[in-house]
Enzyme design. Sequence first.
Site, PDB file in Angstrom:
ATOM      1  N   LYS A  46      47.245  38.081   9.653  1.00 52.99           N
ATOM      2  CA  LYS A  46      48.268  38.495   8.688  1.00 52.99           C
ATOM      3  C   LYS A  46      49.501  39.075   9.380  1.00 52.99           C
ATOM      4  CE  LYS A  46      44.972  39.128   4.949  1.00 52.99           C
ATOM      5  NZ  LYS A  46      43.966  40.105   4.450  1.00 52.99           N
TER       6      LYS A  46
ATOM      7  N   LYS B  84      37.317  20.427   3.346  1.00 50.45           N
ATOM      8  CA  LYS B  84      36.794  20.714   2.016  1.00 50.45           C
ATOM      9  C   LYS B  84      37.905  21.111   1.060  1.00 50.45           C
ATOM     10  CE  LYS B  84      35.590  25.270   3.742  1.00 50.45           C
ATOM     11  NZ  LYS B  84      35.248  26.539   3.183  1.00 50.45           N
TER      12      LYS B  84
ATOM     13  N   LYS C  87      42.226  26.231  -1.795  1.00 47.72           N
ATOM     14  CA  LYS C  87      43.297  26.714  -2.658  1.00 47.72           C
ATOM     15  C   LYS C  87      44.659  26.445  -2.053  1.00 47.72           C
ATOM     16  CE  LYS C  87      41.162  30.519  -5.170  1.00 47.72           C
ATOM     17  NZ  LYS C  87      40.972  31.963  -5.226  1.00 47.72           N
TER      18      LYS C  87
END
Length: 326
Positions: A107, A189, A192
């Site tokens: 982050k 896979k 989001k």
Amino acid sequence: MSGIRPTGFLHLGNYFGAISNYVKMQEDFDCFFMVADLHSLTTHPDTAALKANVHRVLAENIACGLDPDKVAFYCQSHVHETAELYLYLNMMAYKGELEKTTTFKEKVRLNPENVNAGLLTYPVLMATDIILHRAKYVPVGKDQEQHLEMARTFANRFNHRYGDVFPEPLAFNYNQSLLKVPSLDGEGKMSKSENQMATLYLADSDDMIRKKVMKAKTDSGPTEKNAPKPDYIENIFLLMKLVCPAETVGKFEDDYNNCVIRYGDLKKQLAEDMVNFIAPIRSQVDAILQDEEGLKQIMLKGAEKANTSAGETMKLVREAMGLNYF
Ligand code: TRP
């Protein structure tokens, strides 16, 4: 106990991965499921969309089978004891170990102008969520394993310093590894954040589902009988197994093995079975979202259960720490 971040829309991978695990757990355990609205403040200080996002997470999980009568389903910000325990745990969390956390480093790299203290202590807040209910089992994916290990460290550290209050929280799921739902483009896979056209969302319209399935990668078919399937074909069969009747899957398996498979027909069938699977969930989500009063009652009920449990733990915590002056 587990927490769900109120970001984005749920997809088929979330359904067959996390949520189906929760829905099973609610029959076997005393469960706490929490919408992690406070955690989202570490990266998204703008709260304009928070209410709608929280409502959506609640509605989607309930439409998928999470039952607010069977579990405590609540918002993190409704449980004020969270702030108190977070404060105590922060005194036991060292700057060095927090800075080493993989998600923190990631982050910082992505957003170097907002490296706030809340971001650094994200794992402390998550540990708080868990041990506030003295939870033993935490259904989480691989990406949360390091955080969970830190939660064990903080719980143990507290116990050593002030006396045994917390059990060690362990990762939990029913299968050895969580089911991974492949994306429609044969790459990885469903996700989001990555290729949205290769991911089926529970909010997708019928036409959008059909469009996405029909675009799935195939080829001109096998030329040898009983040939092994390429990955992207294997993935399509995997998706069929999730939503199509066994006979349908069997028929296409036979066609494949006999080299007479028609991928256009297969995808049409898969698209219809996907629509039949997703459409009822989608309309239930919409119905729940329409009923603001119902949502409020769900949140109040969840908060009440979580507050009771948190209150009991905090009494033990204050006693153990010697903060009970009268
Ligand atoms: N950090 C988790 C995630 O990003 C969400 C979360 C918050 C959580 N509190 C938790 C998960 C407690 C498990 C237990 O997905």
